[in-house]
Design an enzyme around this catalytic site. Structure first.
Site, PDB file in Angstrom:
ATOM      1  N   PRO A 169       0.776  -1.246   0.000  1.00  6.13           N
ATOM      2  CA  PRO A 169       0.000   0.000   0.000  1.00  6.13           C
ATOM      3  C   PRO A 169       0.810   1.301   0.000  1.00  6.13           C
ATOM      4  CG  PRO A 169       0.014  -0.938   2.189  1.00  6.13           C
ATOM      5  CD  PRO A 169       0.765  -1.906   1.309  1.00  6.13           C
ATOM      6  N   CYS A 170       1.471   1.584  -1.126  1.00  4.77           N
ATOM      7  CA  CYS A 170       2.192   2.850  -1.217  1.00  4.77           C
ATOM      8  C   CYS A 170       1.227   4.035  -1.327  1.00  4.77           C
ATOM      9  CB  CYS A 170       3.168   2.843  -2.385  1.00  4.77           C
ATOM     10  SG  CYS A 170       2.391   2.607  -3.981  1.00  4.77           S
ATOM     11  N   HIS A 171      -0.053   3.725  -1.599  1.00  4.82           N
ATOM     12  CA  HIS A 171      -1.038   4.818  -1.656  1.00  4.82           C
ATOM     13  C   HIS A 171      -1.298   5.425  -0.270  1.00  4.82           C
ATOM     14  CE1 HIS A 171      -3.368   1.085  -0.975  1.00  4.82           C
ATOM     15  NE2 HIS A 171      -4.181   1.841  -0.260  1.00  4.82           N
TER      16      HIS A 171
END
Lengths: 200, 186
Positions: A169-171
């Site tokens: 989850p780089c978001h």
């Protein structure tokens, strides 16, 4: 009877047979251990996603704006050219992503193949699942967690080159001032994902 | 370590594990899926013309499995279709040997209809007509007229001369026109 008719008959395509043979090729390739990269696409609220897996696990997730054809060419060059469309091999991945988008899944439980990420970038990606569903962390905080508080930019690069966005989850990594910042899937997609997670 | 401080050319190649990323797409092989999409239909037509609709599918499958196995070692910029047809040729020969223990080309139409069970094979007459051709003629017709290969290439694959391939294709087409023409005009 003209020769033209003869050649038309000879060059007639049989889509049904082509599909059947493709499926048979995938099945025998799997049985013989010759399918190195299996892929499919999946329609989602953030557009069409390309999903690719090796025998170790999910190796690549890519947004449409990243150019699926280009991504497949890179997989061919960097992993193996034995690449085939094999949707069945990605059933579990597709199901979990669908569950994520309908709000019923907050954690992905999938084998991941991180071979496309190396060194510090990989260290950074390994920390990202620590940022829980519905939360965010700043690039600076992630740099600190990865043990290199000064490497804020490098964290940005790690996120920008994340081969497994959404699932890793780089978001959830945002700017220190609270603004969302850039995203591999585009700023709009980042907004959709974070909106989805906070609404749930 | 090396005389004059110059490494032999053999060792001068940069580490192949750290290729120049920007140039990768030009020098590397396409995903195999693209090979299947681009050439699969043609190879199927070739196999069908040489073997008939039923055995063709086994030959096609063996061809593409063998191609997938060997693909990582194929030189980039190779003529992929010629490569595939060459493999298909060998597989078809194997199939043909299994089917016809004593391959005597008769040039006459078989009495019984083919076991052409494929629902999508609309043109049974054509496949019957192809079956009537000697193997060499079927191959020449398939490789030149279906795969679009020049006769020199056809000759290389079947192992005869360019002239012989041209003649075989011409004879094949002549017979096909006659038999298929009769069938189609019914």
């Amino acid at each position: 009877m003209s020769t033209d008719n003869l050649f038309t008959a000879l060059s007639e395509d049989d889509q049904e047979a082509n599909d059947r043979l493709h499926a048979r090729l995938v099945a025998t390739a799997v049985a013989e251990g010759l399918l190195d990269v299996a892929y499919r696409t999946l329609d989602t609220p953030v557009g069409s996603l390309l999903l690719a897996a090796t025998d170790r696990g999910l190796v690549r997730v890519a947004f449409a704006r990243q150019d699926h054809e280009e991504v497949l060419a890179r997989l061919s060059a960097e992993v193996s050219p034995r690449v085939l469309a094999a949707p069945d091999r990605l059933d579990t991945v597709a199901r979990q992503i669908e569950e994520y988008f309908d709000g019923s899944r907050t954690i992905f439980d999938l084998p991941l193949d991180f071979r496309l990420s190396r060194g510090f970038r990989r260290e950074v990606l390994a920390r990202l699942p620590d940022i829980g569903y519905g939360r965010t962390a700043s690039y600076a905080a992630v740099a600190k967690a990865a043990g290199s508080p000064k490497a804020v930019r490098a964290v940005g690069t790690a996120c920008a080159t994340n081969p497994l966005p959404l699932v890793v989850p780089c978001h959830r990594v945002v700017r220190s001032d609270g603004s969302l910042g850039a995203y591999v899937g585009g700023a709009e997609a980042k907004e959709v994902l974070l909106g989805l997670e906070t609404a749930a | 370590m090396w005389p004059h401080g110059i490494r032999p050319k053999f060792f001068a190649r940069p580490d192949s594990r750290s290729p120049d990323r920007a140039r990768l797409p030009d020098v590397s092989l396409k995903p195999f899926e693209e090979i299947v999409a681009e050439h699969g239909p043609t190879v199927l037509r070739v196999c069908r013309a040489v073997l008939g609709p039923v055995e063709a599918e086994d030959a096609w499958s063996e061809t593409f499995l063998a191609a997938l196995r060997a693909y990582p070692d194929l030189r980039p910029n190779s003529n992929v279709e010629a490569w595939l047809v060459t493999i298909a040729h060998r597989k078809a020969i194997d199939q043909h040997r299994i089917r016809v223990r004593v391959p005597v080309p008769t040039g006459t139409l078989p009495e019984q209809p083919t076991d052409c069970a494929e629902p999508r094979m609309r043109d049974t007459d054509l496949w019957n007509a192809l079956r009537a051709l000697p193997l060499k003629q079927r191959q020449a017709v398939a490789y030149h007229h279906i795969a679009g290969m020049p006769y020199a290439e056809v000759a290389r694959i079947v192992g005869n001369s360019e002239d012989a391939s041209r003649r075989a294709a011409a004879d094949g087409i002549k017979t096909l026109r006659r038999i298929y023409g009769e069938g189609a005009s019914r």
